[in-house]
Design an enzyme around this catalytic site. Sequence first.
Site, PDB file in Angstrom:
ATOM      1  N   ASN A  19      35.658   7.198  -8.686  1.00  0.00           N
ATOM      2  CA  ASN A  19      36.689   7.824  -9.512  1.00  0.00           C
ATOM      3  C   ASN A  19      36.457   9.320  -9.619  1.00  0.00           C
ATOM      4  O   ASN A  19      35.319   9.791  -9.632  1.00  0.00           O
ATOM      5  CB  ASN A  19      36.755   7.168 -10.895  1.00  0.00           C
ATOM      6  N   CYS A  57      28.814  16.440 -17.400  1.00  0.00           N
ATOM      7  CA  CYS A  57      29.892  17.412 -17.223  1.00  0.00           C
ATOM      8  C   CYS A  57      29.368  18.710 -16.612  1.00  0.00           C
ATOM      9  O   CYS A  57      28.234  19.105 -16.849  1.00  0.00           O
ATOM     10  CB  CYS A  57      30.517  17.738 -18.580  1.00  0.00           C
ATOM     11  N   GLY A  81      27.282  -1.564 -13.268  1.00  0.00           N
ATOM     12  CA  GLY A  81      27.448  -2.718 -12.394  1.00  0.00           C
ATOM     13  C   GLY A  81      27.396  -4.083 -13.043  1.00  0.00           C
ATOM     14  O   GLY A  81      27.267  -5.090 -12.354  1.00  0.00           O
TER      15      GLY A  81
END
Length: 310
Positions: free
Chosen positions: A69, A130, A244
């Site tokens: 993503n 970030c 996961g």
Amino acid sequence: MNRLQVKLPGIVLKNPVMPASGCFGYGESFAKYYDLGVLGAIVIKSTTLEERLGNPVPQYVHRDDAVLNSVGLKNPGIKTVLSEKLPFLANYDVPVIASVAGSKEEDYVEMCQRISQAENVRAIELNVSCPNIKEGGISFGTDPQVVKQLTQQCKAVTHLPIYVKLTPNVTDIVSIAKAAEEGGADAITMINTITAMAFNLESRQPILGGVTGGLSGTSVKHIALRMIYQVAGAVKIPIIGVGGIKTVDDVLEMYMAGASAVQIGTENYNQPMICPEIISQLPQRMDELGIESLETLIDEVSVARFHHGR
């Protein structure tokens, strides 16, 4: 006795399962499937001071066991979260962990101050994956000194516990975890996504609009387990395991590695009912494995680690 109950700093969870930040939004779409009150806690989408529209499309690539993503922290901003999103979650009997993000240290500090005003927020998770614009776009979470300083600054402006979510995109995850602990972190969440990419063979170009993205899904579980195991032997604060998870056994493996609670991320997209299903399956699986309660399992794993020399 509630066998599934676990304690994190500032929160008593009725069970250890919570959706991971970014994979559950602010809960609205999932509330159509089940009562959000069955969850141990909810971690909201990483929120910034101003609204963010995210990276160019496409933002997702789906592969066999993984998702890449490149959403880019798309969110409506703190004002809307305080006025609309958190009041919605207040309708449910579930503690909220607020994930906050920014592009400079001052952003995180202001976010912690403002989000602390919400009555149903019980802890703050710092998303340190970030880009730090003051350091040329390098992630906050890759520099131990920056992690320590950022944690200290955020701790100073809120009464709420601070959980630091670690990025796995480092050479030495233990040094980052220790820095968070030294900065006053109350707990650690790990791991965030792994930087990766995919190509369109016909166009010869990267598929993601942001070129690279974060790899998540079942393919990262074993990396998460290794990192959690390493960090659990080096810090004294609790760890929330993420990466996961798609089965009840995955949850228990996180405990074996040293986690005290878990977050489920990508699998929410594949199976919207995954969180309540795993919660309902836990007691029977614990019976089969002779686990009295999750709290006793945490103690058992801790003692075993001590005898193996940490």
